[in-house]
Design an enzyme around this catalytic site. Sequence first.
Site, PDB file in Angstrom:
ATOM      1  CG  ASP A 165      -1.960  -1.082   1.223  1.00 32.73           C
ATOM      2  OD1 ASP A 165      -1.668  -2.193   0.732  1.00 32.73           O
ATOM      3  OD2 ASP A 165      -3.070  -0.825   1.717  1.00 32.73           O
ATOM      4  CE  LYS A 228      -5.333   2.129   2.336  1.00 33.11           C
ATOM      5  NZ  LYS A 228      -4.198   1.444   3.018  1.00 33.11           N
ATOM      6  CE  LYS A 264      -6.868  -1.188   2.609  1.00 34.11           C
ATOM      7  NZ  LYS A 264      -5.515  -1.684   2.947  1.00 34.11           N
TER       8      LYS A 264
END
Length: 328
Positions: A165, A228, A264
Site C-alpha cells: 500500500d 485506495k 479500497k
Amino acid sequence: MPTTAPSPEPSAPSGQGGTSFADATASDSALRRFLHGLPGVDTVGLEARAASLGTRSIKTTAKAYAIDLAISMIDLTTLEGADTPGKVRALAAKAVNPDPTDRTTPRTAAVCVYPDMAATAAAALAGSGVKVASVATAFPAGRAALEVKLADVRDAVAAGADEIDMVIDRGAFLSGRYLKVHEEIVAVKAECGSARLKVIFETGELSTYDNIRRASWLGMLAGADFIKTSTGKVGTNATPANTLLMLEAVRDFREQTGVQIGVKPAGGIRTSKDAIKFLVLVNETAGEDWLDNHWFRFGASSLLNDLLMQRQKLSTGRYSGPDYVTVD
C-alpha cells in the site's frame, strides 16, 4: 454518472483487447491534457446518489451474506508507533480465526502492517490464505526521496508482503506535476514483483472531487492493482461519495481497457451498517464482479468487531456487546 475518458491518440490495443492510453502518459503536458480533459464531477449529483444508495434496505438473509462478505474483505490493520511483534501475532490470529466460538466465520483478506512487522505477520499467517499487506513509500506522508521509497518497498516484499500500500506524492499532484506521480507509481510497481500494489491518494488532502477523479485515472494508468482512498491518518478518510467516484472510475476504466482494478476505502468505516452501505455502492456502481475480496477491500481496525457482534446477533437473536470480541 459515467466517466468517459478523453480519447487517446490511436495506438496499439491493451493486452486485454481494450484501449491503450500510452500516448496520454508520453509527457507531462500530454498527461495534464488527459487528466484535465476528464469530465467535471457533479458534486450535488454525486453526493445525492451516494446518499440515496445508503438508504437501501437489506433484509435478514441478504444482511447475513453481506456481513460475511464484509469480513472477508477486511485488511485488518495496525499502523501505530507502539506496534509490537506480540500485537501483530495477535492480530494475525484474529484474522485467521475472527470468532473462536464459530469456525464458520470467514477469515479476513489481509493483515496490514508497517514494513518492519511484515516478517512477523508473514510467519504468523503462513499457510492460512490471509495475505500480508504492508504500507510503504514513507507512509503516511510520502515525504522521502524516491530511492528511500523504493527501498521501503523492497524491504517489505523481501520480508514476505503479498501486497504493498503506497502513498502518492500529494504535493507533486496538487502542484500539477502529474508525470512525477505517474513515474513514482510505475517505479514502485516494478519493485513489487508479484505483490499487488494499492495506490493511496489521501482523498482528504486532494480538496476536490475533480482531483479524486484525476488521481484515480492517474493511478490506474500507472499500473495500480487497487486504488485506495486514504491512510486513515487525516481528518477526512473514506466517504460514500469519494468511494462512489472511484468505483465509477474503475468501472469505466475496465469498459475502455478491459483491465479490472480494485478499490479500497480506508479510515472511518467502523460499523456493519457503514460496511453494508459501501457494498451496496459496489454492487450498484461497479457491479457484482467487484463483490469479491480480490477486487474490494476495507481498510479497518475496529470494523471487524462490530461485524462479529452483528453476526452473533443474527445467529442467536441476542446482542453480545463489546466483551464478546477482543480489543485490538
